[in-house]
Design a protein around this motif. Structure first.
Motif, PDB file in Angstrom:
ATOM      1  N   UNK A  51     -27.416   9.787 -39.793  1.00 32.48           N
ATOM      2  CA  UNK A  51     -27.089   9.290 -41.482  1.00 32.48           C
ATOM      3  C   UNK A  51     -26.649   7.813 -41.208  1.00 32.48           C
ATOM      4  N   UNK A  52     -26.083   7.475 -40.371  1.00 28.69           N
ATOM      5  CA  UNK A  52     -25.503   6.250 -39.828  1.00 28.69           C
ATOM      6  C   UNK A  52     -26.958   5.150 -39.689  1.00 28.69           C
ATOM      7  N   UNK A  82     -22.021   9.727 -51.091  1.00 24.64           N
ATOM      8  CA  UNK A  82     -20.751   9.408 -50.285  1.00 24.64           C
ATOM      9  C   UNK A  82     -20.022   8.428 -50.990  1.00 24.64           C
ATOM     10  N   UNK A  83     -20.240   8.103 -52.231  1.00 20.24           N
ATOM     11  CA  UNK A  83     -19.278   6.833 -52.803  1.00 20.24           C
ATOM     12  C   UNK A  83     -19.392   5.644 -52.031  1.00 20.24           C
ATOM     13  N   UNK A  84     -20.613   5.645 -51.282  1.00 20.99           N
ATOM     14  CA  UNK A  84     -20.784   4.087 -50.623  1.00 20.99           C
ATOM     15  C   UNK A  84     -19.976   4.081 -49.324  1.00 20.99           C
ATOM     16  N   UNK A  85     -19.430   5.065 -48.848  1.00 16.28           N
ATOM     17  CA  UNK A  85     -18.722   5.330 -47.646  1.00 16.28           C
ATOM     18  C   UNK A  85     -19.831   4.892 -46.481  1.00 16.28           C
ATOM     19  N   UNK A  86     -20.799   5.450 -46.530  1.00 13.86           N
ATOM     20  CA  UNK A  86     -21.998   5.583 -45.658  1.00 13.86           C
ATOM     21  C   UNK A  86     -22.316   4.195 -45.549  1.00 13.86           C
ATOM     22  N   UNK A 118     -22.274  -1.580 -31.725  1.00 16.72           N
ATOM     23  CA  UNK A 118     -21.940  -0.646 -30.543  1.00 16.72           C
ATOM     24  C   UNK A 118     -22.613   0.834 -30.828  1.00 16.72           C
ATOM     25  N   UNK A 119     -22.467   1.127 -32.072  1.00 18.83           N
ATOM     26  CA  UNK A 119     -22.858   2.338 -32.511  1.00 18.83           C
ATOM     27  C   UNK A 119     -24.539   2.457 -32.737  1.00 18.83           C
ATOM     28  N   UNK A 120     -25.092   1.415 -33.220  1.00 16.11           N
ATOM     29  CA  UNK A 120     -26.632   1.251 -33.139  1.00 16.11           C
ATOM     30  C   UNK A 120     -27.089   1.593 -31.726  1.00 16.11           C
TER      31      UNK A 120
END
Ligand SMILES: [Zn+2]
Length: 249
Positions: A51-52, A82-86, A118-120
């Motif tokens: 999702x990220x 997700x109310x913009x959390x994503x 880093x996550x990418x």
């Protein structure tokens, strides 16, 4: 990814990067998607990363219209849900928001900031290993070095390095076939294995978003690179490639 028995299959790259036909006026961009064997744990644990990745990639300026429509459809639905959390997870630092006029009275908001690189890289490490299984029919044993070619850097060495890697890969991939049944969404290419046992994947999303992964099998013996030594020591180094020169430090 691991030694556990494979009792499911997962999509590589993740299925959610491929638009749904309802957002594409019925056109199918999910033809013959690549799947590879996976253990249940790895398959389940990466859904948050998928999702990220979707939110990170689909909205990038410079993508083709398919990426853009995907962003306006499935991706924005996920962001709102997700109310913009994503969206907040995608950028570690938000710098500026620009409003760009695309056509008369048609505006889009562009966020300029620092991505969670880093996550990418973890996501693309995963994809590279999956594509390896698909392409060579064997599990990759070794290190993956991810280069996010679509990022731009403020200044200095990283940007020169970015340009250098892009040019070098273009030369090495010249004339090599592309793989992927939905090339407007995703295709990949692979270089020959060099004399040290190293090779490189290019992943291209939405017509122009490039990621390169250098594959270092455990059996390879990469050379000590004198130029990179100089660069790392902060010494001014100029590397020529074709008719171009790249200056570091
Ligand atoms: Zn696993």
């Amino acid at each position: 990814m691991c030694e556990n028995p494979a009792n499911s299959r997962e999509h590589v790259p993740p299925k959610n990067l491929f638009p749904e036909s309802r957002d594409m006026r019925g056109e199918n961009y999910r033809v013959n998607l690549i799947t590879v064997p996976s253990c249940e744990l790895h398959n389940l644990s990466k859904s948050k990363d998928d999702e990220f990745l979707m939110v990170s990639l689909a909205g990038i300026i410079g993508n083709n219209s398919i990426g853009y429509r995907h962003k306006l459809g499935k991706v924005d639905r996920a962001i709102r849900r997700t109310s913009y959390r994503l969206l907040d997870a995608v950028l570690t630092k938000k710098r500026e928001i620009h409003r760009i006029e695309m056509a008369e009275n048609k505006f889009i908001d562009v966020i300029w900031g620092t991505p969670d690189a880093k996550r990418l890289m973890k996501c693309f490490d995963h994809i590279a290993r999956g594509v390896h299984v698909n392409h060579f029919n064997s599990r990759f044993d070794g290190r993956v070095h991810v280069h996010l070619g679509f990022l731009t850097y403020n200044k200095g060495n990283p940007q020169a390095w970015n340009d250098f890697v892009r040019r070098k890969t273009e030369i090495e991939l010249d004339g090599k076939p592309s793989y992927g049944a939905n090339p407007d969404v995703f295709f990949y290419q692979v270089t020959d294995v060099d004399e040290f046992g190293l090779f490189l994947f290019r992943f291209c999303f939405y017509g122009g978003l490039n990621i390169y992964t250098a594959m270092w099998p455990t059996t390879s013996s990469p050379p000590n690179n004198f130029a990179i030594d100089l660069m790392n020591r902060g010494i001014k180094t100029i590397v020529s490639l074709g008719d171009k020169k790249y200056e570091f430090n």
